[in-house]
Write an enzyme that holds these catalytic residues in place. Structure first.
Site, mmCIF file in Angstrom:
data_model
loop_
_atom_site.group_PDB
_atom_site.id
_atom_site.type_symbol
_atom_site.label_atom_id
_atom_site.label_comp_id
_atom_site.label_asym_id
_atom_site.label_seq_id
_atom_site.Cartn_x
_atom_site.Cartn_y
_atom_site.Cartn_z
ATOM 1 N N ASN A 296 0.862 -1.183 0.000
ATOM 2 C CA ASN A 296 0.000 0.000 0.000
ATOM 3 C C ASN A 296 0.898 1.233 0.000
ATOM 4 O OD1 ASN A 296 -1.807 2.046 0.567
ATOM 5 N ND2 ASN A 296 -2.249 1.368 2.658
ATOM 6 N N LYS B 170 0.116 4.266 -0.246
ATOM 7 C CA LYS B 170 -0.517 5.455 0.349
ATOM 8 C C LYS B 170 -0.282 6.669 -0.563
ATOM 9 C CE LYS B 170 -0.071 3.256 4.797
ATOM 10 N NZ LYS B 170 0.047 3.346 6.241
ATOM 11 N N HIS C 278 -9.350 1.143 5.347
ATOM 12 C CA HIS C 278 -8.051 1.361 5.992
ATOM 13 C C HIS C 278 -8.239 2.325 7.161
ATOM 14 C CE1 HIS C 278 -3.946 2.609 6.720
ATOM 15 N NE2 HIS C 278 -3.573 1.505 6.097
ATOM 16 N N GLU D 30 -6.631 4.751 8.160
ATOM 17 C CA GLU D 30 -6.436 6.180 7.821
ATOM 18 C C GLU D 30 -7.697 6.754 7.174
ATOM 19 O OE1 GLU D 30 -2.820 5.575 5.636
ATOM 20 O OE2 GLU D 30 -1.810 5.026 7.509
ATOM 21 N N GLU E 74 -5.104 -4.912 10.922
ATOM 22 C CA GLU E 74 -4.068 -3.900 11.104
ATOM 23 C C GLU E 74 -4.309 -3.134 12.405
ATOM 24 O OE1 GLU E 74 -2.281 -2.752 7.023
ATOM 25 O OE2 GLU E 74 -3.968 -1.441 7.410
ATOM 26 N N GLY F 36 2.670 2.354 10.825
ATOM 27 C CA GLY F 36 3.612 3.449 10.619
ATOM 28 C C GLY F 36 4.339 3.875 11.891
ATOM 29 N N SER G 272 3.601 -1.983 10.491
ATOM 30 C CA SER G 272 5.047 -2.070 10.691
ATOM 31 C C SER G 272 5.611 -3.461 10.407
ATOM 32 C CB SER G 272 5.440 -1.609 12.098
ATOM 33 O OG SER G 272 5.099 -0.251 12.276
HETATM 34 P P1 PGA Z 1 2.987 0.343 7.665
HETATM 35 O O1 PGA Z 1 1.502 0.523 7.105
HETATM 36 O O2 PGA Z 1 3.499 -0.948 7.109
HETATM 37 O O3 PGA Z 1 3.742 1.534 7.193
HETATM 38 O O4 PGA Z 1 2.865 0.288 9.174
HETATM 39 C C1 PGA Z 1 0.652 -0.572 6.912
HETATM 40 C C2 PGA Z 1 -0.666 -0.096 6.361
HETATM 41 O O5 PGA Z 1 -1.117 0.970 6.776
HETATM 42 O O6 PGA Z 1 -1.280 -0.764 5.500
#
Ligand code: PGA
Length: 251
Positions: free
Chosen positions: A9, A11, A95, A97, A167, A173, A213
């Site tokens: 992803n 983003k 997601h 976010e 997640e 992140g 992460s």
């Molecule tokens: P990250 O994000 O691997 O940077 O923690 C995962 C995601 O949000 O899908």
């Protein structure tokens, strides 16, 4: 059928040229994958990235979101139909976010799931708890509610097309990964929940990815868990070598 998947992803990262470069490096670096590799670039890159990966077996294209209506006066939005017409086969829905910054709630996410499936896209449906929920040990119930509200209205045939991505928000992140035990506990709980609703065969066939992460160092341990079928990768999917190492960690 239960599939092993690593999905990247991106983003809101990479210009079109940078995205093309990254795709080139990924295609050069990744050896024959043991499962599916899904790349989710921004909307603006879908067609170009899609054309590049189309020629490679096991590589698939995803969008990061879609609108919950089929079409109409929604300036700035992108429909499931448009995404499918660019060659995507998957779409990430729900997601954290999107839930946090764009206030997407379970009912709208259910609509997105419906519209995606109606247009032939497979949803990668994200669920996961915030830190304060984990701290009071109610994370399983919290995730169960998300799944029930946005997925469990589906008929079995449609549900089988869905990929679930667990997640934990506190791990996204942040560099703070769930331990492999924490991931396995939740993935198992999700599978039990799916079994209760759709039966054991469907539950056993459901693909459940871990995200948050996940990186080149910890992917093998996470993916080795019996109920972890791969990962949804953010930051580490922006570096071809790291992404390739994560893909190589698939069971
Ligand atoms: P990250 O994000 O691997 O940077 O923690 C995962 C995601 O949000 O899908």
């Amino acid at each position: 059928m239960r599939q092993q998947i690593v999905a990247g992803n991106w983003k809101m990262n990479k210009t079109l040229d940078e995205g093309i470069e990254l795709t080139k490096s990924i295609l050069e670096t990744v050896e024959k994958p043991r499962g599916l590799v899904v790349i989710a670039p921004p909307f603006t890159h879908l067609r170009d990235v899609g054309k590049m990966i189309k020629v490679r077996k096991h590589f698939h294209l995803a969008a990061q979101n879609c609108h919950h209506e089929q079409k109409g006066a929604y300036t700035g939005e992108v429909s499931a139909d448009m995404i499918a017409s660019c060659g995507a086969e998957f779409v990430i829905i729900g997601h954290s976010e999107r839930r946090q910054y764009f206030k997407e709630k379970n009912d709208v996410l259910a609509q997105k799931v419906n519209v995606a499936l109606a247009k032939g896209l497979r949803p990668i449906f994200c669920c996961g708890e915030p830190l304060h929920i984990r701290e009071v040990d109610t994370h399983v119930g919290y995730v169960a509610k998300q799944l029930k509200a946005s997925l469990f209205h589906l008929h079995e045939e449609d549900f089988r097309k869905v990929v679930i991505a667990y997640e934990p928000i506190w791990a996204i992140g942040t560099g703070r990964t769930a331990s492999s035990d924490q991931a396995q506990e939740m993935h198992h709980a999700i599978r039990v929940l799916v079994a209760k609703k759709y039966g054991k065969i469907v539950a056993n066939d459901t693909t459940i990815l871990y995200g948050g992460s996940c990186n080149a160092q910890n992917a093998s341990e996470l993916f080795a868990q019996p109920d972890v079928d791969g990962g949804l990768i953010g930051g580490a999917s922006l570096k071809a070598e790291d992404f390739a190492t994560i893909i190589a960690a698939l069971k």
